[in-house]
Each structure stands twice: as structure tokens, then as C-alpha cells.
Design an enzyme around this catalytic site. Structure first.
Site, PDB file in Angstrom:
ATOM      1  N   ARG A 164       0.829  -1.214   0.000  1.00  0.00           N
ATOM      2  CA  ARG A 164       0.000   0.000   0.000  1.00  0.00           C
ATOM      3  C   ARG A 164       0.861   1.260   0.000  1.00  0.00           C
ATOM      4  O   ARG A 164       0.576   2.239   0.690  1.00  0.00           O
ATOM      5  CB  ARG A 164      -0.926   0.036   1.233  1.00  0.00           C
ATOM      6  CG  ARG A 164      -1.968  -1.056   1.286  1.00  0.00           C
ATOM      7  CD  ARG A 164      -2.982  -0.924   0.164  1.00  0.00           C
ATOM      8  NE  ARG A 164      -4.074  -1.846   0.317  1.00  0.00           N
ATOM      9  CZ  ARG A 164      -4.056  -3.111  -0.105  1.00  0.00           C
ATOM     10  NH1 ARG A 164      -2.980  -3.594  -0.716  1.00  0.00           N
ATOM     11  NH2 ARG A 164      -5.107  -3.877   0.063  1.00  0.00           N
ATOM     12  N   SER A 239     -10.373  -0.157   3.372  1.00  0.00           N
ATOM     13  CA  SER A 239      -9.625  -0.274   4.631  1.00  0.00           C
ATOM     14  C   SER A 239      -9.154   1.106   5.078  1.00  0.00           C
ATOM     15  O   SER A 239      -8.512   1.815   4.301  1.00  0.00           O
ATOM     16  CB  SER A 239      -8.390  -1.150   4.449  1.00  0.00           C
ATOM     17  OG  SER A 239      -8.747  -2.428   3.998  1.00  0.00           O
ATOM     18  N   GLU A 335      -4.302   3.910   6.122  1.00  0.00           N
ATOM     19  CA  GLU A 335      -4.012   3.497   4.753  1.00  0.00           C
ATOM     20  C   GLU A 335      -4.507   4.579   3.797  1.00  0.00           C
ATOM     21  O   GLU A 335      -3.969   4.772   2.721  1.00  0.00           O
ATOM     22  CB  GLU A 335      -4.722   2.155   4.492  1.00  0.00           C
ATOM     23  CG  GLU A 335      -4.326   1.478   3.218  1.00  0.00           C
ATOM     24  CD  GLU A 335      -5.444   1.410   2.222  1.00  0.00           C
ATOM     25  OE1 GLU A 335      -5.893   2.482   1.769  1.00  0.00           O
ATOM     26  OE2 GLU A 335      -5.866   0.297   1.874  1.00  0.00           O
TER      27      GLU A 335
HETATM   28  P1  FAD Z   1      -8.507   9.064  -4.947  1.00  0.00           P
HETATM   29  O1  FAD Z   1      -9.184   8.664  -3.702  1.00  0.00           O
HETATM   30  O2  FAD Z   1      -9.174  10.066  -5.815  1.00  0.00           O
HETATM   31  O3  FAD Z   1      -7.041   9.580  -4.593  1.00  0.00           O
HETATM   32  C1  FAD Z   1      -6.214   8.863  -3.711  1.00  0.00           C
HETATM   33  C2  FAD Z   1      -4.898   9.630  -3.551  1.00  0.00           C
HETATM   34  O4  FAD Z   1      -4.206   9.655  -4.798  1.00  0.00           O
HETATM   35  C3  FAD Z   1      -5.075  11.100  -3.178  1.00  0.00           C
HETATM   36  O5  FAD Z   1      -3.980  11.493  -2.386  1.00  0.00           O
HETATM   37  C4  FAD Z   1      -5.069  11.813  -4.519  1.00  0.00           C
HETATM   38  O6  FAD Z   1      -4.650  13.161  -4.416  1.00  0.00           O
HETATM   39  C5  FAD Z   1      -4.074  10.991  -5.301  1.00  0.00           C
HETATM   40  N1  FAD Z   1      -4.363  10.890  -6.730  1.00  0.00           N
HETATM   41  C6  FAD Z   1      -5.487  10.374  -7.311  1.00  0.00           C
HETATM   42  N2  FAD Z   1      -5.345  10.343  -8.638  1.00  0.00           N
HETATM   43  C7  FAD Z   1      -4.122  10.833  -8.916  1.00  0.00           C
HETATM   44  C8  FAD Z   1      -3.382  11.042 -10.112  1.00  0.00           C
HETATM   45  N3  FAD Z   1      -3.872  10.747 -11.317  1.00  0.00           N
HETATM   46  N4  FAD Z   1      -2.141  11.578 -10.019  1.00  0.00           N
HETATM   47  C9  FAD Z   1      -1.606  11.903  -8.823  1.00  0.00           C
HETATM   48  N5  FAD Z   1      -2.248  11.734  -7.660  1.00  0.00           N
HETATM   49  C10 FAD Z   1      -3.493  11.196  -7.706  1.00  0.00           C
HETATM   50  N6  FAD Z   1      -7.464  -0.334  -2.320  1.00  0.00           N
HETATM   51  C11 FAD Z   1      -6.667  -1.415  -2.483  1.00  0.00           C
HETATM   52  O7  FAD Z   1      -5.453  -1.278  -2.686  1.00  0.00           O
HETATM   53  N7  FAD Z   1      -7.182  -2.676  -2.422  1.00  0.00           N
HETATM   54  C12 FAD Z   1      -8.486  -2.922  -2.202  1.00  0.00           C
HETATM   55  O8  FAD Z   1      -8.898  -4.058  -2.148  1.00  0.00           O
HETATM   56  C13 FAD Z   1      -9.349  -1.799  -2.037  1.00  0.00           C
HETATM   57  N8  FAD Z   1     -10.666  -1.977  -1.782  1.00  0.00           N
HETATM   58  C14 FAD Z   1     -11.483  -0.895  -1.629  1.00  0.00           C
HETATM   59  C15 FAD Z   1     -12.840  -1.125  -1.400  1.00  0.00           C
HETATM   60  C16 FAD Z   1     -13.711  -0.055  -1.246  1.00  0.00           C
HETATM   61  C17 FAD Z   1     -15.180  -0.324  -1.009  1.00  0.00           C
HETATM   62  C18 FAD Z   1     -13.219   1.273  -1.335  1.00  0.00           C
HETATM   63  C19 FAD Z   1     -14.146   2.437  -1.203  1.00  0.00           C
HETATM   64  C20 FAD Z   1     -11.856   1.509  -1.531  1.00  0.00           C
HETATM   65  C21 FAD Z   1     -10.979   0.421  -1.688  1.00  0.00           C
HETATM   66  N9  FAD Z   1      -9.596   0.594  -1.904  1.00  0.00           N
HETATM   67  C22 FAD Z   1      -8.786  -0.486  -2.102  1.00  0.00           C
HETATM   68  C23 FAD Z   1      -9.014   1.948  -1.926  1.00  0.00           C
HETATM   69  C24 FAD Z   1      -9.108   2.668  -3.293  1.00  0.00           C
HETATM   70  O9  FAD Z   1     -10.076   2.071  -4.101  1.00  0.00           O
HETATM   71  C25 FAD Z   1      -7.777   2.656  -4.029  1.00  0.00           C
HETATM   72  O10 FAD Z   1      -6.767   3.257  -3.242  1.00  0.00           O
HETATM   73  C26 FAD Z   1      -7.853   3.413  -5.368  1.00  0.00           C
HETATM   74  O11 FAD Z   1      -6.662   3.233  -6.090  1.00  0.00           O
HETATM   75  C27 FAD Z   1      -8.118   4.900  -5.191  1.00  0.00           C
HETATM   76  O12 FAD Z   1      -8.379   5.444  -6.469  1.00  0.00           O
HETATM   77  P2  FAD Z   1      -9.110   6.840  -6.627  1.00  0.00           P
HETATM   78  O13 FAD Z   1      -9.048   7.205  -8.063  1.00  0.00           O
HETATM   79  O14 FAD Z   1     -10.445   6.798  -6.002  1.00  0.00           O
HETATM   80  O15 FAD Z   1      -8.126   7.777  -5.785  1.00  0.00           O
HETATM   81  N1  EPU Z   2     -10.633 -10.220  10.229  1.00  0.00           N
HETATM   82  C1  EPU Z   2     -11.315 -10.250  11.429  1.00  0.00           C
HETATM   83  N2  EPU Z   2     -12.296  -9.322  11.627  1.00  0.00           N
HETATM   84  C2  EPU Z   2     -12.607  -8.381  10.708  1.00  0.00           C
HETATM   85  C3  EPU Z   2     -11.896  -8.344   9.486  1.00  0.00           C
HETATM   86  C4  EPU Z   2     -10.906  -9.279   9.272  1.00  0.00           C
HETATM   87  O1  EPU Z   2     -11.055 -11.075  12.294  1.00  0.00           O
HETATM   88  O2  EPU Z   2     -13.516  -7.594  10.976  1.00  0.00           O
HETATM   89  C5  EPU Z   2      -9.588 -11.245   9.996  1.00  0.00           C
HETATM   90  C6  EPU Z   2     -10.193 -12.582   9.533  1.00  0.00           C
HETATM   91  O3  EPU Z   2      -9.435 -13.612  10.096  1.00  0.00           O
HETATM   92  C7  EPU Z   2      -9.975 -12.540   8.032  1.00  0.00           C
HETATM   93  C8  EPU Z   2      -8.638 -11.790   7.922  1.00  0.00           C
HETATM   94  O4  EPU Z   2      -8.679 -10.829   8.990  1.00  0.00           O
HETATM   95  O5  EPU Z   2      -9.900 -13.815   7.478  1.00  0.00           O
HETATM   96  C9  EPU Z   2      -8.395 -11.110   6.606  1.00  0.00           C
HETATM   97  O6  EPU Z   2      -9.524 -10.312   6.285  1.00  0.00           O
HETATM   98  P1  EPU Z   2      -9.816  -9.863   4.768  1.00  0.00           P
HETATM   99  O7  EPU Z   2      -9.595 -11.001   3.842  1.00  0.00           O
HETATM  100  O8  EPU Z   2     -11.118  -9.171   4.729  1.00  0.00           O
HETATM  101  O9  EPU Z   2      -8.638  -8.843   4.445  1.00  0.00           O
HETATM  102  P2  EPU Z   2      -8.035  -7.621   5.238  1.00  0.00           P
HETATM  103  O10 EPU Z   2      -6.648  -7.994   5.662  1.00  0.00           O
HETATM  104  O11 EPU Z   2      -8.937  -7.111   6.290  1.00  0.00           O
HETATM  105  C10 EPU Z   2      -6.882  -6.660   3.103  1.00  0.00           C
HETATM  106  C11 EPU Z   2      -6.776  -5.368   2.383  1.00  0.00           C
HETATM  107  C12 EPU Z   2      -8.011  -5.135   1.529  1.00  0.00           C
HETATM  108  C13 EPU Z   2      -8.112  -6.254   0.509  1.00  0.00           C
HETATM  109  C14 EPU Z   2      -8.212  -7.588   1.256  1.00  0.00           C
HETATM  110  C15 EPU Z   2      -8.172  -8.769   0.307  1.00  0.00           C
HETATM  111  C16 EPU Z   2      -5.343  -3.912   3.679  1.00  0.00           C
HETATM  112  C17 EPU Z   2      -5.250  -2.735   4.569  1.00  0.00           C
HETATM  113  N3  EPU Z   2      -6.570  -4.278   3.314  1.00  0.00           N
HETATM  114  O12 EPU Z   2      -7.949  -6.553   4.042  1.00  0.00           O
HETATM  115  O13 EPU Z   2      -7.831  -3.911   0.823  1.00  0.00           O
HETATM  116  O14 EPU Z   2      -9.233  -6.091  -0.327  1.00  0.00           O
HETATM  117  O15 EPU Z   2      -7.086  -7.718   2.169  1.00  0.00           O
HETATM  118  O16 EPU Z   2      -6.889  -8.909  -0.210  1.00  0.00           O
HETATM  119  O17 EPU Z   2      -4.328  -4.495   3.325  1.00  0.00           O
HETATM  120  C18 EPU Z   2      -8.187  -1.567   0.912  1.00  0.00           C
HETATM  121  O18 EPU Z   2      -6.953  -1.446   0.805  1.00  0.00           O
HETATM  122  O19 EPU Z   2      -8.955  -0.588   0.971  1.00  0.00           O
HETATM  123  C19 EPU Z   2      -8.764  -2.903   0.962  1.00  0.00           C
HETATM  124  C20 EPU Z   2     -10.069  -3.115   1.087  1.00  0.00           C
END
Ligand code: FAD
Ligand code: EPU
Length: 339
Positions: A164, A239, A335
Site C-alpha cells: 500500500r 480499509s 491506509e
Molecule cells: P482518490 O481517492 O481520488 O485519490 C487517492 C490519492 O491519490 C489522493 O492522495 C489523490 O490526491 C491521489 N491521486 C489520485 N489520482 C491521482 C493522479 N492521477 N495523479 C496523482 N495523484 C493522484 N485499495 C486497495 O489497494 N485494495 C483494495 O482491495 C481496495 N478496496 C477498496 C474497497 C472499497 C469499497 C473502497 C471504497 C476503496 C478500496 N480501496 C482499495 C481503496 C481505493 O479504491 C484505491 O486506493 C484506489 O486506487 C483509489 O483510487 P481513486 O481514483 O479513487 O483515488
Molecule cells: N478479520 C477479522 N475481523 C474483521 C476483518 C478481518 O477477524 O472484521 C480477519 C479474519 O481472520 C480474516 C482476515 O482478517 O480472514 C483477513 O480479512 P480480509 O480477507 O477481509 O482482508 P483484510 O486484511 O482485512 C486486506 C486489504 C483489503 C483487501 C483484502 C483482500 C489492507 C489494509 N486491506 O484486508 O484492501 O481487499 O485484504 O486482499 O491491506 C483496501 O486497501 O482498501 C482494501 C479493502
């Protein structure tokens, strides 16, 4: 001519759905808009770049200029029998890009299905999910340096991707606008990443023994939908915290005290702890303080139930951090990007 508006609400442009007003606001639709912005001297005043707004927490109104990246376009740049190099403009919706690759039967992005946001933001935190990170397919990016009007290319090593993390998450936030990314994908003999247990389980529940990249994408999508709130319905940014990485000795100390501790191998021999589990053990899962809450299906996700402002969500995160530190001696780091 690029249009600059004044006093624009960003509430519908961040997935937390919190209110914040941009003093000035412009949408970047084409590459030449960036040059125009530079020529007019407006690039210097950029205070925020937004893609999908799915990884930001806005605490207050934004002075200066906010740019919304809507640069569009995906194309094949080069290919061999086995691999293909594609490029996507920064404003392309990430999941649309994933679906485009799947329609072409290109492999590499299937585990990253349904992550909100734009292609241009994907390198910022080296997006990752279900055992895959962007850096595994990343080739290079082109960034527009706002102060100089120059286009600068970064390869993967120069981005210094981590969990991240990349240089862009630390560097002066508004120095570069990521305008385009290049990804290297497979055309056949796709290397599937099924090690995340839930994927195998989902595939076998559906009787799939020889999964395609499309099958993996569908499995990931279903898993995500079962635990992550849809930002269209409940404000959130995924997250809120990173999963903390600790030394082996620290993990052993914690395991002795908390035998149920959830942990995974981390980077450089360190141990990654589940922040969601730590938060849940502190009793926060499903709790709510005003309109700010800790999601009941995933404790790592903080949500805006209705009219929370950025400071309400930040205050809740501070309480959670305090309790996790007190119970486990572990410091959770955000994050998301707090603006
Ligand atoms: P924004 O929120 O618009 O911007 C994020 C940051 O990047 C800000 O600091 C912004 O200024 C900067 N920025 C944005 N675009 C640019 C650009 N073109 N050039 C320079 N700077 C820029 N992330 C994961 O890694 N894994 C996941 O599984 C994951 N699951 C998610 C689930 C949900 C429901 C949600 C809401 C978010 C999740 N995220 C996850 C976080 C998010 O989706 C990612 O970080 C995504 O890449 C953000 O993209 P954005 O365009 O919305 O960025
Ligand atoms: N868990 C709990 N309680 C909770 C949530 C998780 O006990 O409320 C434990 C469980 O044991 C579960 C484990 O944590 O099996 C892992 O949970 P999960 O698979 O949901 O993944 P996570 O570690 O909570 C990370 C990323 C997610 C990504 C998933 C799948 C980070 C900070 N988050 O979550 O990314 O989608 O793994 O790879 O690394 C994001 O970055 O916004 C994001 C959603």
C-alpha cells in the site's frame, strides 16, 4: 478552453460522502488540458488531485485548485504471442479497465477486480487484493509535473512500490498528476493466483475445477461484495488502516498473550497482523459514534452512515487506534490519504 469553476462541493466526488468545498475546480478531460493549465499559470495552485475519491478523507474545504482526472482511453501498445503491453489513461475507471482486459482474455488484473477508483491512482498505493499487487503487472507510468509542465516517466523500480505504498504517497502530494500507466499482461498460460483461501473455496462451491481468468474475477467480485460496503450505498473508503507489520519476536509475544492472533507472512521476514481482527477484539466492530461507524462485516472499514464530516471519522479512528495500542501495543497507521 479548460473551465475553472468556483466553490464546488466535493461531497459526491469522495466515496466517504463527506462535505468539503473546493475553492476552485477543474476537470481534466484530455492531455492537452494539462498543458493549457500550465500555460495559464493555474497548475501552481493545485491543492488536490482527485480520481474516484475512494481513498481520501477530506477534513475541511480545499483552498486553491482541485483537479478531477477524467483522462480517458485504453489501448494495446505492443504484443507477442504470449504477452501484451497495454496503456490506460489516468482517468479510466479501474474496474472498467479490468473488465476490458477480461473481454480480451488478458490475464493479470483478475484478482484486482472491483477495486474502486481510477487507473491513475492505482500506482499511488500499489493497489492490492487477494494475493496480487499492481507492481506484479506494472511496466511504467507517465506523470505530468505541475510546476514545470514536464512529462516524466517512472518505471517500477523508480516508483518504489511497497505494501500500500509508493514514492507518490510520500512525495509532495500535488507535484505529479499520473496521466497514464502501462501494464504487462499475459495472453495465454495465465498464472492464476488462487492462494487466498476464499478464492479456492468460492470456485469449488461453484464446481469450477479449471478456472479461467474470468472465473477468478467473478469469485473475487462475489467475495468482495459479501464483506465490503458498496460506497454508492454506504460512505466508506475501503480499509481505513494498513495491516501492521511487526517483527517475529513481537508476533511471538502477541501470540503468547493472544493465541487466536490472526497473522500472515509480511515483507522482509516480518509478520503482518490483521488490523480488522485487532479492531474487532477491542469491541469496535459494528459500533457507531454519531454517524461515523466501524462496519459490522469488516472492522477495518470505517463508514459514514449519513451526515458524518471528515473530522467525525478521524475522531472515531483516533479512538480505535488508542484502544488497539492499549490492548496490543500495536500502532495502526492510516491506509487512506487524509487531506
Ligand atoms: P482518490 O481517492 O481520488 O485519490 C487517492 C490519492 O491519490 C489522493 O492522495 C489523490 O490526491 C491521489 N491521486 C489520485 N489520482 C491521482 C493522479 N492521477 N495523479 C496523482 N495523484 C493522484 N485499495 C486497495 O489497494 N485494495 C483494495 O482491495 C481496495 N478496496 C477498496 C474497497 C472499497 C469499497 C473502497 C471504497 C476503496 C478500496 N480501496 C482499495 C481503496 C481505493 O479504491 C484505491 O486506493 C484506489 O486506487 C483509489 O483510487 P481513486 O481514483 O479513487 O483515488
Ligand atoms: N478479520 C477479522 N475481523 C474483521 C476483518 C478481518 O477477524 O472484521 C480477519 C479474519 O481472520 C480474516 C482476515 O482478517 O480472514 C483477513 O480479512 P480480509 O480477507 O477481509 O482482508 P483484510 O486484511 O482485512 C486486506 C486489504 C483489503 C483487501 C483484502 C483482500 C489492507 C489494509 N486491506 O484486508 O484492501 O481487499 O485484504 O486482499 O491491506 C483496501 O486497501 O482498501 C482494501 C479493502
Amino acid at each position: 478552453m479548460i473551465k475553472i469553476e468556483e466553490k464546488v462541493s466535493l461531497r459526491n466526488l469522495n466515496t466517504f460522502g463527506v462535505e468539503a468545498v473546493a475553492e476552485r475546480f477543474a476537470v481534466i478531460h484530455k492531455d492537452s488540458d494539462l498543458d493549457e493549465l500550465y500555460r495559464e499559470g493555474a497548475a501552481d495552485s493545485v491543492a488536490l488531485i482527485l480520481g474516484g475519491g475512494s481513498n481520501v478523507l477530506l477534513l475541511s474545504d480545499i483552498p486553491g485548485l482541485t483537479l478531477l482526472n477524467r483522462l480517458e482511453g485504453i489501448r494495446v501498445e505492443a504484443e507477442t504471442d504470449d504477452r501484451v503491453l497495454i496503456s490506460a489513461m489516468g482517468g479510466v475507471i479501474w474496474h472498467d479497465l479490468v473488465l476490458w482486459t477480461l473481454r480480451h482474455n488478458f490475464g493479470g488484473l483478475e484478482n484486482l477486480s472491483l477495486i474502486p477508483g481510477t487507473a491513475g491512482a492505482a500506482p499511488i498505493q500499489n493497489i492490492g487484493a487477494y494475493g496480487v499487487e499492481l507492481k506484479m503487472v506494472f511496466e511504467k507510468l507517465e506523470a505530468f509535473e505541475l510546476k514545470t509542465g514536464k512529462r516524466v516517466s517512472f518505471n517500477a523500480a523508480e516508483c518504489r512500490f511497497g505494501y500500500r505504498d509508493s514514492i507518490f504517497k510520500h512525495m509532495d502530494r500535488n507535484r505529479f498528476l499520473i496521466a497514464r500507466i502501462w501494464l504487462s499482461l499475459s495472453k495465454r498460460n495465465h498464472q492464476l493466483h488462487l492462494e487466498y483461501g476464499a478464492i479456492r473455496q468460492m470456485l469449488s462451491e461453484n464446481g469450477i475445477t479449471h478456472p479461467t481468468v474470468q472465473d477468478v474475477s467473478r469469485a473475487v467480485t462475489a467475495i468482495r461484495q459479501s464483506k465490503l460496503p458498496d460506497p454508492e450505498k454506504i460512505g466508506n473508503a475501503g480499509s481505513f488502516f494498513k495491516n501492521p507489520e511487526v517483527t517475529v519476536a513481537e508476533a511471538e509475544r502477541l501470540k503468547a498473550a493472544f493465541p487466536e492472533l490472526v497473522h500472515f507472512p509480511g515483507a522482509d521476514g516480518r509478520i503482518k497482523l490483521s488490523a480488522g481482527w485487532l479492531i474487532e477484539q477491542c469491541g469496535w466492530k459494528g459500533r457507531r459514534v454519531g454517524d461515523a461507524g466501524c462496519y459490522d462485516k469488516q472492522a477495518l472499514v470505517l463508514v459514514n452512515w449519513a451526515d458524518a464530516v471528515g473530522e467525525d471519522i478521524l475522531a472515531l479512528s483516533t479512538l480505535i487506534r488508542r484502544d488497539v495500542r492499549a490492548k496490543f501495543g500495536v500502532d495502526l497507521q492510516p491506509e487512506i490519504n487524509i487531506v
